[in-house]
Design an enzyme around this catalytic site. Structure first.
Site, mmCIF file in Angstrom:
data_model
loop_
_atom_site.group_PDB
_atom_site.id
_atom_site.type_symbol
_atom_site.label_atom_id
_atom_site.label_comp_id
_atom_site.label_asym_id
_atom_site.label_seq_id
_atom_site.Cartn_x
_atom_site.Cartn_y
_atom_site.Cartn_z
ATOM 1 N N ASP A 107 0.933 -1.210 -0.095
ATOM 2 C CA ASP A 107 -0.109 -0.120 0.126
ATOM 3 C C ASP A 107 0.764 1.385 0.083
ATOM 4 O O ASP A 107 1.789 1.147 0.522
ATOM 5 C CB ASP A 107 -0.803 -0.110 1.026
ATOM 6 C CG ASP A 107 -1.708 1.021 1.330
ATOM 7 O OD1 ASP A 107 -2.601 1.215 0.416
ATOM 8 O OD2 ASP A 107 -1.852 2.070 2.385
ATOM 9 N N GLU A 146 13.736 -14.606 0.222
ATOM 10 C CA GLU A 146 13.893 -15.802 1.110
ATOM 11 C C GLU A 146 13.149 -16.842 0.961
ATOM 12 O O GLU A 146 13.287 -17.989 1.223
ATOM 13 C CB GLU A 146 14.025 -15.162 2.641
ATOM 14 C CG GLU A 146 15.216 -14.293 3.075
ATOM 15 C CD GLU A 146 14.738 -13.719 4.366
ATOM 16 O OE1 GLU A 146 13.932 -14.157 5.041
ATOM 17 O OE2 GLU A 146 15.487 -12.746 4.841
#
Length: 531
Positions: free
Chosen positions: A214, A266
């Site tokens: 956002d 990751e």
């Protein structure tokens, strides 16, 4: 999949699932209510997964469902790692993710790194701790101007109306680019970055496939918080221009996105897309560099009028902004912050006809598409009565701007009267109009001419036909008010007529038209796919 500290940053994978995916944005409050309180929730979404699979989308984007006082319907987050009881609990979220994956649907969620709720434990601690404290340094607190500090620190306005500063009892002011209940975080504070990384890992550990960031052009603030030139009419700017509006698109924001990318990488196969209201193509491109976001919302198509020249310019800018970066463009026509495109294109039958045409154009383009819940039903904005309006824009503008509630009305699923199967409650959080009886999913499913059937057919062709390949477009010569392009690689031709009369079709076999055809002529307000 658990993260691995020794994984190398993910290189843009030409076969990554998100590169040509169709995402479906679910405004959680308005999709489906499972417990009869008139507000949509996570179990409601789970109950409609079969519908979403039938529609033919690839992934979901859920708007915030986190713990929140709901001053901005969830974008004021009090705890980013828990579910608000209004929407369910963590167990409900886990069930939703598991079952969505069984339906071959990826799940992406919002994160809100620019600000928190004023009820967040950090902000409450900042109010208690006072000026100069470690706690207050997590946010943007400043002393005021004037002899008694009663003048705001600068002239910045809030996006929701009024000043972007609120004074606290001890005399300092805090910054909020949105509502006063949404204090901006200080991204120069290492604790803020560590907390976002914690949040991202928390949700990926629960199986989330990606994030929508956002206000991705927010977060970083310019040194000294300089005033905006008072001659600048911010209301007239379609998108933010950092040279005119220092509140957004500060260069420091890219450090935030490098952090996000590093954490997301990751977990192989995950992605992040940014909400980027940035005007300049070159500045937009910085957000999707190889070590930043995977995708960026480019809102030029949202802002284009129903006009062939305007739409073509939006397409060329959007393609140009990502060319050579190894990331696909991202397209959308509507979301929870803008009027629905049926309404923008004129409303009624004309608006619906034009919406079908622009949907064909959007789905013909290379890259990623985001649909907004209800657009596949042809929903328009609703003219709500004053008493029903809840958007903070309505409140902050002192009832001069009606805000975004009109595009957020709960979806109609079945039946002839409200709440149309959305809820067992007699009333819903925003009222539905009686005239939506003809727009329910149930009434459209078996109608081959309906908007829903049109979307299903278009999405199936997009997924199954080899013509929908190639990352570049070739433009044809076309009459005024029209355009036609061909996908280099696959060969799909898409033609659009926004003029006042019929025009000759390009050669080719008609795969799908947005409305009735006229022999070898393309009627006004119509688009067509040709093989």
């Amino acid at each position: 999949m658990r993260r691995s500290s020794d994984l190398q940053p993910e290189i843009a994978d030409e076969s990554a699932w998100w590169r040509d995916a169709v995402f479906y944005q679910i405004y959680v409050r308005s999709f489906a209510d499972s417990n009869g309180d008139g507000v949509g929730d996570l179990d409601g979404i789970r109950s409609r997964l079969g519908y979403l699979e039938l529609l033919g989308v690839d992934a979901l984007w859920l708007t915030p469902f986190f713990t929140s006082p709901m001053a901005d319907h969830g974008y004021d987050v009090a705890d980013p790692r828990d579910v608000d009881p209004l929407f369910g609990d963590l167990a409900a979220f886990d069930r939703l993710v598991a079952e969505a994956h069984e339906h071959n649907l990826k799940v992406t969620i919002d994160v809100v790194p620019n600000h928190t709720s004023d009820r967040h434990e950090w902000f409450q601690a900042a109010l208690r701790a006072g000026p100069g404290s470690v706690e207050r340094n997590r946010y943007v607190f400043r002393d005021g101007g004037g002899f008694d500090g009663s003048v705001p620190p600068n002239n910045w306005p809030s996006q929701f109306g009024g000043p972007a500063w609120t004074r606290v009892p001890d005399g300092q002011w805090y910054l909020h680019l949105f509502a006063p209940e949404q204090p901006d975080l200080n991204w120069d504070n290492h604790e803020v970055a560590a907390d976002l990384a914690h949040t991202l890992r928390f949700w990926m550990d629960r199986g989330v496939d990606g994030f929508r960031i956002d206000v991705a052009h927010g977060m970083a603030k310019p040194y000294g918080l300089p005033n905006i030139d008072p001659r600048v009419d911010l209301a007239a700017l379609d998108m933010h221009d950092n040279s005119l509006d220092p509140r957004f698109d500060d260069d420091g924001v890219h450090e935030v996105h490098r952090l996000i990318r590093k954490v997301v990488d990751e977990y192989p196969g995950r992605m992040a897309v940014g909400e980027i209201w940035v005007k300049d193509d070159e500045r937009f491109a910085r957000y999707v560099r190889p070590d930043e976001l995977h995708l960026g919302f480019n809102f030029r198509l949202v802002q284009a009028p129903f006009d062939a020249d305007g739409v073509r310019a939006a397409i060329e800018h959007s393609l140009g902004a990502v060319r050579g970066l190894g990331t696909p463009p991202t397209w959308t026509l509507s979301n929870h912050d803008v009027p629905r495109h049926v309404t923008r294109y004129g409303g009624g039958a004309v608006g619906a006809q034009r919406a079908r045409a622009l949907t064909l154009v959007e789905l013909a383009l290379p890259g990623v598409v985001y649909l907004y819940n209800g657009e596949e039903l042809g929903l328009p904005d609703v003219e709500l009565p004053d008493w029903a309006l809840q958007d903070p824009i309505w409140l902050r503008s002192r009832h001069t701007l009606r805000g975004r509630d009109g595009c957020r009305v709960p979806l109609p699923w079945e039946g002839d009267t409200p709440p149309f199967g959305f809820s067992q409650a007699a009333t819903t959080w925003l009222p539905q109009p009686n005239e939506w009886a003809g727009l329910t999913a149930e009434s459209q499913l078996e109608d081959p001419e309906s908007m829903l059937s049109f979307y299903r057919h278009a999405l199936e062709l997009r997924k199954s036909r080899s013509e929908f390949s190639g990352d570049e477009l070739e433009w044809y010569g076309a009459p005024a008010g029209c355009f036609a392009f061909r996908r280099k690689g696959g060969g799909l031709i898409c033609a659009l007529n926004t003029s006042g009369g019929p025009v000759p079709l390009p050669p080719g076999e008609v795969l799908l038209a947005s409305g009735p055809m006229d022999g070898n002529q393309l009627p006004p307000d119509t688009a067509v796919w040709l093989a």
